[in-house]
Design a protein around this motif. Structure first.
Motif, mmCIF file in Angstrom:
data_model
loop_
_atom_site.group_PDB
_atom_site.id
_atom_site.type_symbol
_atom_site.label_atom_id
_atom_site.label_comp_id
_atom_site.label_asym_id
_atom_site.label_seq_id
_atom_site.Cartn_x
_atom_site.Cartn_y
_atom_site.Cartn_z
ATOM 1 N N ALA A 92 -7.103 3.268 31.508
ATOM 2 C CA ALA A 92 -8.038 3.258 30.396
ATOM 3 C C ALA A 92 -7.215 2.891 29.040
ATOM 4 O O ALA A 92 -7.666 1.756 28.461
ATOM 5 C CB ALA A 92 -8.678 4.557 30.227
ATOM 6 N N ARG A 93 -6.016 2.947 28.878
ATOM 7 C CA ARG A 93 -5.220 3.027 27.898
ATOM 8 C C ARG A 93 -4.893 1.333 28.246
ATOM 9 O O ARG A 93 -5.051 0.504 26.888
ATOM 10 C CB ARG A 93 -3.795 3.568 27.942
ATOM 11 C CG ARG A 93 -3.128 3.217 26.606
ATOM 12 C CD ARG A 93 -1.638 3.919 26.780
ATOM 13 N NE ARG A 93 -1.827 5.156 26.570
ATOM 14 C CZ ARG A 93 -1.769 6.299 27.195
ATOM 15 N NH1 ARG A 93 -1.233 6.004 28.616
ATOM 16 N NH2 ARG A 93 -1.750 7.436 27.152
ATOM 17 N N ARG A 94 -4.551 0.807 29.108
ATOM 18 C CA ARG A 94 -4.306 -0.670 29.152
ATOM 19 C C ARG A 94 -5.457 -1.544 28.618
ATOM 20 O O ARG A 94 -5.416 -2.581 28.231
ATOM 21 C CB ARG A 94 -3.618 -0.806 30.597
ATOM 22 C CG ARG A 94 -2.257 -0.141 30.984
ATOM 23 C CD ARG A 94 -1.782 -0.540 32.239
ATOM 24 N NE ARG A 94 -1.380 -1.793 32.511
ATOM 25 C CZ ARG A 94 0.045 -2.005 32.157
ATOM 26 N NH1 ARG A 94 0.532 -1.059 32.089
ATOM 27 N NH2 ARG A 94 0.552 -3.032 32.239
ATOM 28 N N GLU A 95 -6.544 -1.025 29.415
ATOM 29 C CA GLU A 95 -7.926 -1.752 29.176
ATOM 30 C C GLU A 95 -8.158 -1.869 27.513
ATOM 31 O O GLU A 95 -8.687 -2.911 27.335
ATOM 32 C CB GLU A 95 -8.886 -1.022 30.109
ATOM 33 C CG GLU A 95 -8.964 -1.359 31.496
ATOM 34 C CD GLU A 95 -9.057 -2.550 32.091
ATOM 35 O OE1 GLU A 95 -9.953 -3.331 31.379
ATOM 36 O OE2 GLU A 95 -8.439 -3.065 33.051
ATOM 37 N N ARG A 96 -8.003 -0.637 27.043
ATOM 38 C CA ARG A 96 -8.279 -0.627 25.406
ATOM 39 C C ARG A 96 -7.363 -1.681 24.814
ATOM 40 O O ARG A 96 -7.863 -2.383 23.850
ATOM 41 C CB ARG A 96 -7.855 0.898 24.948
ATOM 42 C CG ARG A 96 -8.904 1.770 25.196
ATOM 43 C CD ARG A 96 -8.952 3.083 24.338
ATOM 44 N NE ARG A 96 -7.590 3.665 24.291
ATOM 45 C CZ ARG A 96 -7.369 4.391 25.378
ATOM 46 N NH1 ARG A 96 -8.023 5.009 26.175
ATOM 47 N NH2 ARG A 96 -5.936 4.841 25.273
ATOM 48 N N MET A 97 -6.211 -1.504 25.074
ATOM 49 C CA MET A 97 -5.198 -2.408 24.544
ATOM 50 C C MET A 97 -5.617 -3.998 24.744
ATOM 51 O O MET A 97 -5.101 -4.783 24.014
ATOM 52 C CB MET A 97 -3.571 -2.223 24.976
ATOM 53 C CG MET A 97 -3.261 -0.791 24.488
ATOM 54 S SD MET A 97 -1.647 -0.371 25.123
ATOM 55 C CE MET A 97 -1.127 1.057 24.324
ATOM 56 N N MET A 98 -5.870 -4.361 25.697
ATOM 57 C CA MET A 98 -6.155 -5.602 26.176
ATOM 58 C C MET A 98 -7.400 -6.063 25.779
ATOM 59 O O MET A 98 -7.693 -7.381 24.960
ATOM 60 C CB MET A 98 -6.128 -5.935 27.637
ATOM 61 C CG MET A 98 -4.876 -5.884 28.180
ATOM 62 S SD MET A 98 -4.854 -6.527 30.277
ATOM 63 C CE MET A 98 -5.460 -5.032 30.875
ATOM 64 N N GLU A 99 -8.497 -5.106 25.326
ATOM 65 C CA GLU A 99 -9.664 -5.513 25.022
ATOM 66 C C GLU A 99 -9.940 -5.774 23.333
ATOM 67 O O GLU A 99 -10.443 -6.411 22.671
ATOM 68 C CB GLU A 99 -10.816 -4.517 25.451
ATOM 69 C CG GLU A 99 -12.146 -4.879 24.968
ATOM 70 C CD GLU A 99 -13.256 -3.758 25.506
ATOM 71 O OE1 GLU A 99 -14.425 -3.841 24.873
ATOM 72 O OE2 GLU A 99 -12.849 -3.023 26.517
ATOM 73 N N HIS A 100 -9.181 -4.566 22.819
ATOM 74 C CA HIS A 100 -9.303 -4.385 21.356
ATOM 75 C C HIS A 100 -8.054 -4.924 20.411
ATOM 76 O O HIS A 100 -8.182 -5.023 19.322
ATOM 77 C CB HIS A 100 -9.621 -2.921 20.948
ATOM 78 C CG HIS A 100 -10.789 -2.394 21.620
ATOM 79 N ND1 HIS A 100 -11.878 -3.002 21.159
ATOM 80 C CD2 HIS A 100 -10.987 -1.388 22.541
ATOM 81 C CE1 HIS A 100 -13.115 -2.114 22.092
ATOM 82 N NE2 HIS A 100 -12.380 -1.372 22.771
ATOM 83 N N PHE A 101 -6.845 -4.939 21.285
ATOM 84 C CA PHE A 101 -5.638 -5.458 20.508
ATOM 85 C C PHE A 101 -5.015 -6.776 20.919
ATOM 86 O O PHE A 101 -4.097 -7.062 20.664
ATOM 87 C CB PHE A 101 -4.757 -4.079 20.641
ATOM 88 C CG PHE A 101 -5.221 -3.059 20.100
ATOM 89 C CD1 PHE A 101 -5.022 -2.904 18.482
ATOM 90 C CD2 PHE A 101 -5.780 -1.986 20.685
ATOM 91 C CE1 PHE A 101 -5.618 -1.617 17.855
ATOM 92 C CE2 PHE A 101 -6.224 -0.957 20.089
ATOM 93 C CZ PHE A 101 -6.060 -0.647 18.898
ATOM 94 N N GLY A 102 -5.620 -7.445 21.898
ATOM 95 C CA GLY A 102 -5.151 -8.715 22.228
ATOM 96 C C GLY A 102 -3.977 -8.775 23.215
ATOM 97 O O GLY A 102 -3.283 -9.599 23.405
ATOM 98 N N GLU A 103 -3.741 -7.644 23.692
ATOM 99 C CA GLU A 103 -2.753 -7.524 24.816
ATOM 100 C C GLU A 103 -2.831 -8.152 26.011
ATOM 101 O O GLU A 103 -4.207 -8.159 26.196
ATOM 102 C CB GLU A 103 -2.218 -5.922 24.846
ATOM 103 C CG GLU A 103 -1.696 -5.585 23.881
ATOM 104 C CD GLU A 103 -0.364 -5.998 23.098
ATOM 105 O OE1 GLU A 103 0.401 -6.612 24.029
ATOM 106 O OE2 GLU A 103 -0.166 -5.714 21.697
#
Length: 360
Positions: free
Chosen positions: A269-280
């Protein structure tokens, strides 16, 4: 640079500043199996006190016997240019000095190094600098330069060039019980440790000495920490508002290890958040580890700390780890086994005594 090397150089500086005779032994070459790697150091004082290690112990004993006051009434540590000595050339010597089969190593012995140069070296190392130390083997004169990048030890028989420092560092996000155990283990392994937690109730109860404490927001703490190739950053709060801030900064740094505690589901879930909201992206998050640690069935904070510290040391020492040893893979396989077991496990029918009596 390992903490033991700093201790060796500090002790040597103190001895020489007090006017005591001492030598510095450095492993400059090895062949075959060797108990200590190239660059390992040992300081020896004339009365026999030694700090550091260049072997498993037998070579240290030989150096003490040869270069300190002993029953043989030798002259102790004398002045003179550096001396190159080799151990383990023959099978008999290898056995005598406890070297592995076929192991050979060469040491450069520096007699009574200059106290002022040692003081300058230690001062720069304590300031976090990377120092290039060059030794002229004909004269014993040492020169120091601030270096930009660490490099392997170089020795051509005439000059020794050794890059020293900076030491290994650890930044912990979160000041809970797990962080205290992990910090303790890191200190024993030569890391300088900093713990960051903006929550006063956590940082206020921190009990591990020799650890720097900061209450900045985690992303600011990572920036101020200035991670380099000898730094590791570990997020331990289980709070995305804190862990994610630190990790977003850390994955962009040169830190050799960046990881976070948590379950497989939470880390996904952390990786998904970072890619969805922070452009990672998957590429930018490639160095982010989680769940962290080696799978040893750990349950308590102390056991989890052992698991995490073991993984950090393996990465530091460039040891490739089988995927089966990771917490993520091991727990995934364990879940599959448990799922299959529950599928094949029949639940027995509960029969009351009355109904049983009616059956034929």
């Amino acid at each position: 640079m390992d903490n033991i090397d700093v201790l060796v150089l500090k002790a040597l500086r103190d001895w020489r500043s007090a006017g005591q005779r001492a030598l510095l032994a450095t492993v400059v070459r090895t062949w075959g199996s060797s108990p200590r790697p190239v660059g390992s150091m040992m300081a020896l004082r004339e009365d026999g006190r030694a700090i550091g290690s260049v072997s498993g112990g037998c070579i240290e004993d030989d150096l003490i016997a040869r270069h300190t006051h002993s029953l043989n009434q030798n002259q102790g540590i004398t002045d003179g240019p550096p001396q190159l000595v080799r151990y383990g050339v023959s099978a008999d010597e290898a056995h005598r000095f406890g070297l592995p089969c076929g192991g050979t190593l060469e040491l450069l012995l520096e007699f009574n190094p200059d106290a002022a140069s040692l003081q300058e070296l230690v001062t720069q190392l304590e300031a976090g600098s990377l120092v290039k130390r060059s030794v002229n083997c004909a004269t014993g004169q040492a020169s120091l330069q601030v270096a930009e990048q660490p490099d392997a030890l170089e020795f051509d028989g005439h000059t020794l060039i050794n890059h020293l420092g900076p030491g290994y560092r650890m930044l912990l996000i979160g000041a809970g019980a797990l962080a205290e155990y992990l910090a303790t283990m890191a200190l024993f392994n030569g890391f300088t440790v900093t713990v960051c937690d903006p929550r006063e109730e956590y940082i206020g109860s921190w009990s591990v000495p020799q650890v720097s404490k900061v209450m900045d927001m985690p992303d600011d703490a990572v920036t101020a920490f200035k991670p380099d190739a000898r730094s590791c950053i570990v997020a331990l709060t289980h709070d995305p508002k804190l862990d994610d801030l630190a990790l977003l900064e850390a994955v962009q740094s040169a830190a050799f290890y960046v990881g976070a505690i948590g379950s497989r589901r939470n880390n996904h879930a952390r990786r998904e958040r970072m890619m969805e909201h922070f452009g990672e992206t998957e590429e930018s998050l490639a160095k982010l580890r989680g769940p962290i640690g080696l799978y040893i069935g750990s349950k308590t904070p102390a056991e989890i700390a052992v698991s995490v510290m073991a993984e950090i040391l393996a990465v530091k020492n460039a040891v490739p780890l089988p995927q089966a040893m990771s917490v993520e893979v091991a727990k995934h396989e364990q879940d599959i086994v448990m799922s299959e077991a529950s599928t094949h496990c029949a639940i027995p029918e509960i029969v009351s005594p009355a109904s049983a009596a009616k059956q034929p």
